[in-house]
Design a protein around this motif. Sequence first.
Motif, PDB file in Angstrom:
ATOM      1  N   ALA A 176       0.832  -1.207   0.000  1.00  8.50           N
ATOM      2  CA  ALA A 176       0.000   0.000   0.000  1.00  8.50           C
ATOM      3  C   ALA A 176       0.866   1.256   0.000  1.00  8.50           C
ATOM      4  O   ALA A 176       0.572   2.232  -0.715  1.00  8.50           O
ATOM      5  CB  ALA A 176      -0.928  -0.008   1.215  1.00  8.50           C
ATOM      6  N   TYR A 177       1.930   1.235   0.778  1.00  8.17           N
ATOM      7  CA  TYR A 177       2.836   2.382   0.824  1.00  8.17           C
ATOM      8  C   TYR A 177       3.463   2.636  -0.546  1.00  8.17           C
ATOM      9  O   TYR A 177       3.484   3.776  -1.032  1.00  8.17           O
ATOM     10  CB  TYR A 177       3.929   2.133   1.864  1.00  8.17           C
ATOM     11  N   LEU A 178       3.967   1.587  -1.187  1.00  4.18           N
ATOM     12  CA  LEU A 178       4.611   1.755  -2.479  1.00  4.18           C
ATOM     13  C   LEU A 178       3.625   2.211  -3.549  1.00  4.18           C
ATOM     14  O   LEU A 178       3.974   2.999  -4.434  1.00  4.18           O
ATOM     15  CB  LEU A 178       5.280   0.451  -2.902  1.00  4.18           C
ATOM     16  N   ALA A 179       2.375   1.725  -3.472  1.00  4.03           N
ATOM     17  CA  ALA A 179       1.363   2.160  -4.441  1.00  4.03           C
ATOM     18  C   ALA A 179       1.107   3.655  -4.311  1.00  4.03           C
ATOM     19  O   ALA A 179       1.020   4.381  -5.314  1.00  4.03           O
ATOM     20  CB  ALA A 179       0.071   1.372  -4.245  1.00  4.03           C
ATOM     21  N   ALA A 225       7.727  17.840  10.548  1.00  2.00           N
ATOM     22  CA  ALA A 225       8.276  16.712   9.794  1.00  2.00           C
ATOM     23  C   ALA A 225       7.298  15.543   9.749  1.00  2.00           C
ATOM     24  O   ALA A 225       7.229  14.816   8.746  1.00  2.00           O
ATOM     25  CB  ALA A 225       9.597  16.272  10.418  1.00  2.00           C
ATOM     26  N   ASP A 226       6.521  15.369  10.822  1.00  2.00           N
ATOM     27  CA  ASP A 226       5.552  14.270  10.870  1.00  2.00           C
ATOM     28  C   ASP A 226       4.455  14.414   9.821  1.00  2.00           C
ATOM     29  O   ASP A 226       3.743  13.449   9.524  1.00  2.00           O
ATOM     30  CB  ASP A 226       4.912  14.186  12.259  1.00  2.00           C
ATOM     31  N   ALA A 227       4.310  15.612   9.276  1.00  2.00           N
ATOM     32  CA  ALA A 227       3.284  15.843   8.260  1.00  2.00           C
ATOM     33  C   ALA A 227       3.793  15.569   6.844  1.00  2.00           C
ATOM     34  O   ALA A 227       3.011  15.640   5.894  1.00  2.00           O
ATOM     35  CB  ALA A 227       2.765  17.279   8.338  1.00  2.00           C
ATOM     36  N   PHE A 228       5.073  15.241   6.690  1.00  2.00           N
ATOM     37  CA  PHE A 228       5.619  14.960   5.368  1.00  2.00           C
ATOM     38  C   PHE A 228       5.309  13.511   4.970  1.00  2.00           C
ATOM     39  O   PHE A 228       5.160  12.642   5.836  1.00  2.00           O
ATOM     40  CB  PHE A 228       7.120  15.212   5.348  1.00  2.00           C
ATOM     41  N   PRO A 229       5.221  13.238   3.670  1.00  2.00           N
ATOM     42  CA  PRO A 229       4.743  11.924   3.229  1.00  2.00           C
ATOM     43  C   PRO A 229       5.625  10.756   3.653  1.00  2.00           C
ATOM     44  O   PRO A 229       5.116   9.694   4.037  1.00  2.00           O
ATOM     45  CB  PRO A 229       4.684  12.062   1.700  1.00  2.00           C
ATOM     46  N   GLY A 230       6.954  10.933   3.578  1.00  3.81           N
ATOM     47  CA  GLY A 230       7.832   9.836   3.948  1.00  3.81           C
ATOM     48  C   GLY A 230       7.729   9.472   5.417  1.00  3.81           C
ATOM     49  O   GLY A 230       7.681   8.297   5.786  1.00  3.81           O
ATOM     50  N   VAL A 231       7.689  10.489   6.277  1.00  2.16           N
ATOM     51  CA  VAL A 231       7.578  10.248   7.721  1.00  2.16           C
ATOM     52  C   VAL A 231       6.225   9.637   8.053  1.00  2.16           C
ATOM     53  O   VAL A 231       6.129   8.687   8.845  1.00  2.16           O
ATOM     54  CB  VAL A 231       7.787  11.557   8.506  1.00  2.16           C
ATOM     55  N   ALA A 232       5.159  10.166   7.455  1.00  2.00           N
ATOM     56  CA  ALA A 232       3.831   9.611   7.679  1.00  2.00           C
ATOM     57  C   ALA A 232       3.778   8.152   7.240  1.00  2.00           C
ATOM     58  O   ALA A 232       3.202   7.293   7.929  1.00  2.00           O
ATOM     59  CB  ALA A 232       2.786  10.426   6.921  1.00  2.00           C
ATOM     60  N   GLY A 233       4.408   7.866   6.106  1.00  5.24           N
ATOM     61  CA  GLY A 233       4.448   6.487   5.637  1.00  5.24           C
ATOM     62  C   GLY A 233       5.208   5.580   6.578  1.00  5.24           C
ATOM     63  O   GLY A 233       4.823   4.426   6.808  1.00  5.24           O
ATOM     64  N   ASN A 234       6.294   6.077   7.148  1.00  6.92           N
ATOM     65  CA  ASN A 234       7.064   5.279   8.112  1.00  6.92           C
ATOM     66  C   ASN A 234       6.261   5.003   9.378  1.00  6.92           C
ATOM     67  O   ASN A 234       6.333   3.905   9.944  1.00  6.92           O
ATOM     68  CB  ASN A 234       8.366   5.990   8.461  1.00  6.92           C
ATOM     69  N   PRO A 243       3.278  10.066  16.816  1.00  6.17           N
ATOM     70  CA  PRO A 243       2.415  11.170  17.289  1.00  6.17           C
ATOM     71  C   PRO A 243       0.967  11.048  16.834  1.00  6.17           C
ATOM     72  O   PRO A 243       0.143  11.869  17.190  1.00  6.17           O
ATOM     73  CB  PRO A 243       3.083  12.399  16.675  1.00  6.17           C
ATOM     74  N   TYR A 244       0.700  10.036  16.002  1.00 10.50           N
ATOM     75  CA  TYR A 244      -0.670   9.758  15.575  1.00 10.50           C
ATOM     76  C   TYR A 244      -0.744   8.274  15.225  1.00 10.50           C
ATOM     77  O   TYR A 244       0.286   7.606  15.032  1.00 10.50           O
ATOM     78  CB  TYR A 244      -1.085  10.640  14.387  1.00 10.50           C
ATOM     79  N   PRO A 245      -1.956   7.723  15.154  1.00 11.93           N
ATOM     80  CA  PRO A 245      -2.090   6.292  14.839  1.00 11.93           C
ATOM     81  C   PRO A 245      -1.569   5.962  13.444  1.00 11.93           C
ATOM     82  O   PRO A 245      -1.465   6.841  12.578  1.00 11.93           O
ATOM     83  CB  PRO A 245      -3.599   6.044  14.936  1.00 11.93           C
ATOM     84  N   ALA A 246      -1.272   4.691  13.230  1.00 13.09           N
ATOM     85  CA  ALA A 246      -0.764   4.246  11.934  1.00 13.09           C
ATOM     86  C   ALA A 246      -1.732   4.576  10.804  1.00 13.09           C
ATOM     87  O   ALA A 246      -1.315   4.985   9.713  1.00 13.09           O
ATOM     88  CB  ALA A 246      -0.494   2.744  11.976  1.00 13.09           C
ATOM     89  N   ALA A 247      -3.033   4.428  11.073  1.00 10.23           N
ATOM     90  CA  ALA A 247      -4.036   4.728  10.048  1.00 10.23           C
ATOM     91  C   ALA A 247      -3.985   6.197   9.637  1.00 10.23           C
ATOM     92  O   ALA A 247      -4.189   6.538   8.468  1.00 10.23           O
ATOM     93  CB  ALA A 247      -5.430   4.369  10.556  1.00 10.23           C
ATOM     94  N   ALA A 248      -3.691   7.065  10.585  1.00  9.75           N
ATOM     95  CA  ALA A 248      -3.570   8.489  10.273  1.00  9.75           C
ATOM     96  C   ALA A 248      -2.359   8.736   9.375  1.00  9.75           C
ATOM     97  O   ALA A 248      -2.401   9.592   8.479  1.00  9.75           O
ATOM     98  CB  ALA A 248      -3.458   9.303  11.548  1.00  9.75           C
ATOM     99  N   GLY A 249      -1.287   7.998   9.596  1.00 10.34           N
ATOM    100  CA  GLY A 249      -0.121   8.117   8.734  1.00 10.34           C
ATOM    101  C   GLY A 249      -0.460   7.745   7.297  1.00 10.34           C
ATOM    102  O   GLY A 249      -0.014   8.398   6.348  1.00 10.34           O
ATOM    103  N   LEU A 250      -1.269   6.691   7.136  1.00 10.32           N
ATOM    104  CA  LEU A 250      -1.708   6.290   5.797  1.00 10.32           C
ATOM    105  C   LEU A 250      -2.542   7.387   5.151  1.00 10.32           C
ATOM    106  O   LEU A 250      -2.395   7.682   3.958  1.00 10.32           O
ATOM    107  CB  LEU A 250      -2.503   4.997   5.882  1.00 10.32           C
ATOM    108  N   VAL A 252      -2.421  10.627   5.806  1.00  9.24           N
ATOM    109  CA  VAL A 252      -1.553  11.759   5.466  1.00  9.24           C
ATOM    110  C   VAL A 252      -0.840  11.499   4.139  1.00  9.24           C
ATOM    111  O   VAL A 252      -0.778  12.370   3.261  1.00  9.24           O
ATOM    112  CB  VAL A 252      -0.531  12.020   6.589  1.00  9.24           C
ATOM    113  N   LEU A 253      -0.321  10.290   3.984  1.00 10.13           N
ATOM    114  CA  LEU A 253       0.345   9.929   2.733  1.00 10.13           C
ATOM    115  C   LEU A 253      -0.633   9.971   1.562  1.00 10.13           C
ATOM    116  O   LEU A 253      -0.306  10.472   0.473  1.00 10.13           O
ATOM    117  CB  LEU A 253       0.975   8.547   2.859  1.00 10.13           C
TER     118      LEU A 253
END
Length: 273
Positions: A176-179, A225-234, A243-250, A252-253
Amino acid sequence: MTAPSTLDPARRTARPAPAGRPLAGAVAAEWTKLWSVRSTWWTLLAAVLTMAATSAQLAIYAQNANTDDDPANNPGVVDVGEIVAGSLELTQYVVLALGLFAITSEFTTGTIRTTLRCTPSRGRVLAAKAIVVGAVTFGLGLLLGTVGAVTARPVLGEWGHAPLGGTVADVVAAAAYLALVGVLALGLAAALRGAVLTLTVLFALLMIVPLSLQEPDITVLTRIADAFPGVAGNHFLAGDTEPYPAAAGLLVLAAWTAAALALGRWALARRDA
């Protein structure tokens, strides 16, 4: 007259979309174009080799850290999913080539004009490319995640842990991240047009700028930095809760990907091919 066999693959495979199914026809054309060029196959091979080598290297590091004489280096049993996620930091830049070359190659060769004659709607062209790039990079992500897990597990030995359910979830998350980053690359490439410029901007967004913000260890900069796509994806790949749940990182990306596509659509509509 030029023989048909000598024409560019995009020129040979592009056909007007069937009446009543314009998007499906555009998707079929983009799918054919993607697989008709050798660079796609070389990119897939390079991605697999990079993933295997990086996963093996990270697994060796983890195994050595647990067996050396320094008690401070003792990470303990490592989940294979961590190795898969860590390997993507390098491998993703190979995969991104599929997204950006899907359109920059057409700008370079001029075949974008043929594409737009066959599918006059520029939004439909970009949507078709996004569907194809997203599907291919997701499938490639499943393959790469599996390659990474299969490579790392025996190297880790007793210091590795690979529960079936968790490993499958990690592989799907990697796909999903790579897509998403693949389609992000496509959107930026549609706006910027140049492969080198697009790759430079992607490198800055995914790594350079976030690292520069995190380095001073200042809370405000770290949150930015947490709002940038790479960090959110990580954060998503690691299953973090702060600083936010994994789903939120997805999400943001995904928002960055949607914004890149919107920018690419805007640029395509306002510039000559």
